[in-house]
Structures are given as structure tokens and as C-alpha cells.
Motif scaffolding. Structure first.
Motif, PDB file in Angstrom:
ATOM      1  N   LEU A  37     -11.590  24.561 -47.496  1.00 55.90           N
ATOM      2  CA  LEU A  37     -10.929  24.907 -46.425  1.00 55.90           C
ATOM      3  C   LEU A  37     -11.308  26.373 -46.184  1.00 55.90           C
ATOM      4  CD1 LEU A  37      -7.323  23.759 -47.181  1.00 55.90           C
ATOM      5  CD2 LEU A  37      -9.078  22.510 -45.524  1.00 55.90           C
ATOM      6  N   SER A  44      -7.296  32.381 -54.418  1.00 56.01           N
ATOM      7  CA  SER A  44      -7.799  31.285 -54.957  1.00 56.01           C
ATOM      8  C   SER A  44      -8.704  30.371 -53.961  1.00 56.01           C
ATOM      9  CB  SER A  44      -6.447  30.267 -54.882  1.00 56.01           C
ATOM     10  OG  SER A  44      -5.787  29.969 -53.566  1.00 56.01           O
ATOM     11  N   PHE A  54      -4.043  18.544 -52.053  1.00 59.25           N
ATOM     12  CA  PHE A  54      -4.467  20.024 -51.735  1.00 59.25           C
ATOM     13  C   PHE A  54      -4.531  20.672 -52.891  1.00 59.25           C
ATOM     14  CE2 PHE A  54      -3.198  24.420 -50.979  1.00 59.25           C
ATOM     15  CZ  PHE A  54      -4.173  24.717 -49.685  1.00 59.25           C
ATOM     16  N   LYS A  56      -5.785  24.180 -55.283  1.00 55.67           N
ATOM     17  CA  LYS A  56      -6.006  25.557 -55.137  1.00 55.67           C
ATOM     18  C   LYS A  56      -6.294  25.772 -56.650  1.00 55.67           C
ATOM     19  CE  LYS A  56      -2.880  28.779 -53.467  1.00 55.67           C
ATOM     20  NZ  LYS A  56      -1.619  29.095 -52.579  1.00 55.67           N
ATOM     21  N   GLU A  99       3.513  28.621 -59.105  1.00 55.86           N
ATOM     22  CA  GLU A  99       3.511  28.455 -57.832  1.00 55.86           C
ATOM     23  C   GLU A  99       3.947  26.576 -57.596  1.00 55.86           C
ATOM     24  OE1 GLU A  99      -0.004  29.296 -55.060  1.00 55.86           O
ATOM     25  OE2 GLU A  99       0.887  27.761 -53.738  1.00 55.86           O
ATOM     26  N   PRO A 114       5.213  21.347 -49.434  1.00 61.54           N
ATOM     27  CA  PRO A 114       4.382  20.106 -49.902  1.00 61.54           C
ATOM     28  C   PRO A 114       4.845  19.708 -51.395  1.00 61.54           C
ATOM     29  CG  PRO A 114       2.906  22.020 -49.347  1.00 61.54           C
ATOM     30  CD  PRO A 114       4.516  22.623 -49.281  1.00 61.54           C
ATOM     31  N   GLU A 131       0.674  17.611 -52.679  1.00 60.93           N
ATOM     32  CA  GLU A 131       0.310  16.806 -51.557  1.00 60.93           C
ATOM     33  C   GLU A 131      -0.430  17.475 -50.494  1.00 60.93           C
ATOM     34  OE1 GLU A 131       3.554  15.415 -47.916  1.00 60.93           O
ATOM     35  OE2 GLU A 131       4.264  16.702 -49.631  1.00 60.93           O
ATOM     36  N   PHE A 132      -1.406  16.847 -49.793  1.00 65.86           N
ATOM     37  CA  PHE A 132      -2.072  17.269 -48.642  1.00 65.86           C
ATOM     38  C   PHE A 132      -1.282  17.075 -47.353  1.00 65.86           C
ATOM     39  CE2 PHE A 132      -5.414  16.403 -45.374  1.00 65.86           C
ATOM     40  CZ  PHE A 132      -5.679  17.864 -45.192  1.00 65.86           C
ATOM     41  N   ILE A 133      -0.870  18.244 -46.625  1.00 62.96           N
ATOM     42  CA  ILE A 133      -0.169  17.595 -45.404  1.00 62.96           C
ATOM     43  C   ILE A 133      -1.096  17.679 -44.299  1.00 62.96           C
ATOM     44  CG2 ILE A 133       1.349  18.704 -43.571  1.00 62.96           C
ATOM     45  CD1 ILE A 133       2.668  20.200 -46.176  1.00 62.96           C
ATOM     46  N   PHE A 136      -0.199  19.691 -39.160  1.00 59.21           N
ATOM     47  CA  PHE A 136       0.465  20.888 -38.966  1.00 59.21           C
ATOM     48  C   PHE A 136      -0.243  22.063 -38.021  1.00 59.21           C
ATOM     49  CE2 PHE A 136      -2.263  21.947 -42.494  1.00 59.21           C
ATOM     50  CZ  PHE A 136      -2.506  23.144 -42.504  1.00 59.21           C
ATOM     51  N   THR A 138       0.269  26.341 -38.241  1.00 53.98           N
ATOM     52  CA  THR A 138       0.778  27.586 -38.807  1.00 53.98           C
ATOM     53  C   THR A 138       1.651  28.153 -37.952  1.00 53.98           C
ATOM     54  OG1 THR A 138      -0.809  29.303 -38.505  1.00 53.98           O
ATOM     55  CG2 THR A 138      -1.109  27.663 -40.547  1.00 53.98           C
ATOM     56  N   GLU A 174       0.588  32.243 -41.450  1.00 51.96           N
ATOM     57  CA  GLU A 174      -0.119  31.346 -42.059  1.00 51.96           C
ATOM     58  C   GLU A 174       0.311  30.751 -43.322  1.00 51.96           C
ATOM     59  OE1 GLU A 174      -0.987  34.690 -41.384  1.00 51.96           O
ATOM     60  OE2 GLU A 174      -2.293  34.916 -42.978  1.00 51.96           O
ATOM     61  N   ASN A 175       1.665  31.196 -43.799  1.00 51.56           N
ATOM     62  CA  ASN A 175       2.313  30.638 -44.985  1.00 51.56           C
ATOM     63  C   ASN A 175       3.482  29.930 -44.629  1.00 51.56           C
ATOM     64  OD1 ASN A 175       0.355  31.503 -46.739  1.00 51.56           O
ATOM     65  ND2 ASN A 175       1.658  33.460 -47.521  1.00 51.56           N
ATOM     66  N   ILE A 186       4.636  27.668 -47.560  1.00 59.30           N
ATOM     67  CA  ILE A 186       3.757  27.290 -48.778  1.00 59.30           C
ATOM     68  C   ILE A 186       3.373  28.404 -49.191  1.00 59.30           C
ATOM     69  CG2 ILE A 186       2.677  25.196 -47.175  1.00 59.30           C
ATOM     70  CD1 ILE A 186       0.519  27.369 -46.481  1.00 59.30           C
ATOM     71  N   ASP A 187       2.487  28.540 -50.006  1.00 56.15           N
ATOM     72  CA  ASP A 187       1.960  29.654 -50.794  1.00 56.15           C
ATOM     73  C   ASP A 187       3.046  30.483 -51.500  1.00 56.15           C
ATOM     74  OD1 ASP A 187      -0.128  31.319 -51.619  1.00 56.15           O
ATOM     75  OD2 ASP A 187      -0.630  32.347 -49.628  1.00 56.15           O
TER      76      ASP A 187
HETATM   77  N1  LIG Z   1      -0.503  21.310 -48.794  1.00 53.00           N
HETATM   78  C1  LIG Z   1      -1.080  21.575 -47.957  1.00 53.00           C
HETATM   79  N2  LIG Z   1      -1.623  20.703 -47.020  1.00 53.00           N
HETATM   80  C2  LIG Z   1      -2.533  20.978 -46.114  1.00 53.00           C
HETATM   81  N3  LIG Z   1      -3.112  22.232 -45.698  1.00 53.00           N
HETATM   82  C3  LIG Z   1      -2.493  23.283 -46.722  1.00 53.00           C
HETATM   83  C4  LIG Z   1      -1.604  22.997 -47.544  1.00 53.00           C
HETATM   84  N4  LIG Z   1      -1.084  24.169 -48.208  1.00 53.00           N
HETATM   85  C5  LIG Z   1      -1.696  25.186 -47.599  1.00 53.00           C
HETATM   86  N5  LIG Z   1      -2.692  24.675 -46.620  1.00 53.00           N
HETATM   87  C6  LIG Z   1      -3.726  25.205 -45.743  1.00 53.00           C
HETATM   88  O1  LIG Z   1      -4.542  26.164 -46.614  1.00 53.00           O
HETATM   89  C7  LIG Z   1      -4.080  27.470 -46.273  1.00 53.00           C
HETATM   90  C8  LIG Z   1      -4.326  28.391 -47.512  1.00 53.00           C
HETATM   91  O2  LIG Z   1      -3.205  27.880 -48.455  1.00 53.00           O
HETATM   92  P1  LIG Z   1      -2.288  29.017 -49.208  1.00 53.00           P
HETATM   93  O3  LIG Z   1      -1.205  28.213 -50.028  1.00 53.00           O
HETATM   94  O4  LIG Z   1      -1.659  29.824 -48.305  1.00 53.00           O
HETATM   95  O5  LIG Z   1      -3.389  29.634 -50.050  1.00 53.00           O
HETATM   96  P2  LIG Z   1      -3.785  31.262 -50.201  1.00 53.00           P
HETATM   97  O6  LIG Z   1      -3.201  31.577 -51.494  1.00 53.00           O
HETATM   98  O7  LIG Z   1      -5.220  31.162 -50.046  1.00 53.00           O
HETATM   99  O8  LIG Z   1      -3.285  31.974 -49.101  1.00 53.00           O
HETATM  100  C9  LIG Z   1      -2.889  27.581 -45.399  1.00 53.00           C
HETATM  101  O9  LIG Z   1      -2.755  28.773 -44.691  1.00 53.00           O
HETATM  102  C10 LIG Z   1      -2.833  26.369 -44.726  1.00 53.00           C
HETATM  103  O10 LIG Z   1      -3.590  26.246 -43.491  1.00 53.00           O
END
Ligand SMILES: Nc1ncnc2c1ncn2[C@@H]1O[C@H](COP(=O)(O)OP(=O)(O)O)[C@@H](O)[C@H]1O
Ligand SMILES: [Mg+2]
Length: 280
Positions: A37, A44, A54, A56, A99, A114, A131-133, A136, A138, A174-175, A186-187
């Protein structure tokens, strides 16, 4: 810049390959499809495996950067008169595990996040599998009218997190994901609870979250609408406590918003609330 190179160096292919091989073995697959991505790679390397997981990957370097970030944020928190409240979680594996657990806790209290699968240590790296979403947006990607509509939900979800003794610690557009009109957090790297921690520091962590959420919404829907949405979940005292953190949030490079505007509107909101109180 040297520091930039040092902290942001890409993960070598051979190390990534060992992660992918181990995951393929664990999930009984002869071949796997890996997709990387767009990401900043500060903390990460995110990737998607078989459009199902998904993942990391947290390296030693990422965990070092996390220490740098939390240290400098704590210095900021000290200088704004508050105890340092950002936690750091040791090794790369501990970061991934943190996390995973934090995401589980969010789900336990009824928030959307997720589904966590597992946290692993592979070749000294921390690997978080979730889980991969698939579909979505942001928070920042939503059209303005949609973001306006969802804004109260963001604060309602945040309030639920706070009422359950948790704080997110890295609320940025973004989170926050919007999936079928639902808010997902997320995150959860910096999510923390109030067990074993002095209560006043959790109060600061909540105010910081609230200030971050206002800062995330302001550029798209404006200060007034952001505050009106926040006021549907938080009282005036809580909003004024968040005001104290606006400058602190605005010095962070990953938040770009009109701090003065937001502070001014928060004051106006408080004055109006006081007048309204006087009338009843
Ligand atoms: N479970 C998920 N499924 C799909 N996309 C995700 C998922 N989690 C995060 N993402 C995408 O990946 C990006 C980075 O993930 P994130 O957990 O925020 O990591 P970072 O620590 O790099 O910010 C998010 O902004 C989102 O666009
Ligand atoms: Mg993120």
C-alpha cells in the motif's frame, strides 16, 4: 536529510520475503499474492495478502522511530504543562502485540475496527495481521457534505472510547475509516487505557484526542461545524479542555488546520453555552 534516510529506510526485500513465506506457511498456502500500500513507512510497512489479510510489518528501525516520536511528543506535552502521556511499547513485536490488543479492546466496547487475527515475531520484526477491509473512505476522502453528516458519529464513537477508559492517541483523518456509513478506528498504535495510570494523564489524553478530531475535521467542514458535531457528544467543559491542546496539535507536522479559527470558535461556543445556561 540524514535523519530522514536513517529513520525511513525501506525494509529490505529479503526480510519482507521471510515474513511473507512464514505467513504463507501458517495459512497453508502454496502461493500468496502480496500487494503493497501507499504508505509513509515511518512506523510500519503495510501490505495486503491474498486480498484477505492486512499486514503491518514493524522493524527495529520503526520501533526506534516510534520512541523518537513519543519522546518528542512527550516533550511537547511537558511544555504544555501536562504529564507525558504517550506510551511507547518496546520491541517491534511488542508494538504489534499492543496494536492487536488495543484493536481487540475497541471491538469489545462495541466500536468498529478491523478484526485482529494475530501478532507474530518473525526474524526480529513485529508482524500484525488483521482483516483486510475492501471498501472504505478515510475521513479526509469523503465529500464535504458526507463528512458533515458523519462528523457527529465520529465524536459519538470517540466519546464511547473515552467513557470506557481508552484514548486513541493518533486521531488523524487517515486513521478514521468510513465503511458503509459506519465509523471505524484504525492504527491503534497509541491506544491506551487508564489502568495503572494516573487519572489526570488520561484526562489529558482524552482532551488531546478531542483536539485532534477537531483538527482532522476543520479543514473540510470548517471550525463551526466541527465544534457543533463535537458538542453533540461532549460538554462545554470538555471542549474547553480540548482547546488547551489545539496549539500542541498544530505544531505536529501531520496535522494541518486553522488553529486560531478553531480556538476562536471554541470560545464563541462556550460563551453562547453560558448565555443559554443563564436563560434557563
Ligand atoms: N484493515 C485494513 N484494511 C484495509 N486497509 C487498511 C486497513 N488498515 C489500514 N488500512 C489502510 O492503510 C493505511 C495505513 O494503515 P495504518 O494502520 O494507519 O498504518 P500506519 O501506521 O502506516 O499509519 C490506512 O490509512 C488505510 O488507508
Ligand atoms: Mg495511520
Amino acid at each position: 536529510m540524514q535523519l530522514r534516510k536513517l529513520v525511513r529506510g525501506r525494509l529490505e526485500w529479503s526480510r519482507l520475503e521471510s515474513v511473507v513465506r512464514e505467513l504463507a506457511r501458517r495459512y497453508d498456502r502454496d502461493t500468496v499474492h502480496v500487494r503493497f500500500l501507499e504508505a509513509d513507512n515511518w512506523l510500519s510497512t503495510p501490505m495486503v495478502i491474498d486480498d484477505e489479510f492486512f499486514v503491518k510489518v514493524v522493524t527495529e528501525q520503526n520501533s526506534f522511530v516510534h520512541t523518537l516520536f513519543t519522546t518528542s511528543r512527550n516533550i511537547g506535552a511537558f511544555s504544555s504543562g501536562t504529564e507525558g502521556f504517550f506510551g511507547h511499547f518496546g520491541t517491534p513485536y511488542q508494538m504489534a502485540e499492543h496494536e492487536l490488543e488495543a484493536t481487540e479492546r475497541l471491538r469489545e466496547i462495541g466500536l468498529n475496527a478491523p478484526e485482529p487475527v494475530e501478532a507474530l515475531e518473525i526474524d526480529g520484526m513485529g508482524v500484525l495481521v488483521m482483516e483486510f477491509i475492501h471498501e472504505f473512505a478515510t475521513l479526509g476522502e469523503l465529500p464535504e457534505e458526507v463528512e458533515r453528516k458523519r462528523a457527529p458519529d465520529v465524536f459519538a464513537a470517540l466519546k464511547r472510547m473515552h467513557e470506557n477508559g481508552l484514548a486513541h492517541g493518533d486521531l488523524r483523518a487517515e486513521n478514521v475509516l468510513v465503511v458503509d456509513d459506519e465509523i471505524y478506528f484504525i492504527d491503534a498504535t497509541n491506544v491506551r487505557g487508564d489502568e495503572h495510570r494516573p487519572e489526570y494523564s488520561m484526562v489529558s489524553a482524552r482532551s488531546y484526542d478531542l483536539a485532534c478530531a477537531l483538527a482532522a475535521l476543520e479543514p473540510h467542514i470548517g471550525a463551526r461545524a466541527a465544534i457543533a458535531a463535537a458538542a453533540s457528544a461532549y460538554d462545554t467543559e470538555e471542549l474547553l479542555a480540548a482547546r488547551e491542546f489545539i496549539d500542541f496539535v498544530s505544531i505536529r507536522p501531520d496535522h494541518t488546520f486553522e488553529a486560531a479559527e478553531l480556538k476562536g470558535e471554541l470560545e464563541k461556543h462556550a460563551e453562547q453555552a453560558e448565555r443559554d445556561d443563564g436563560r434557563v
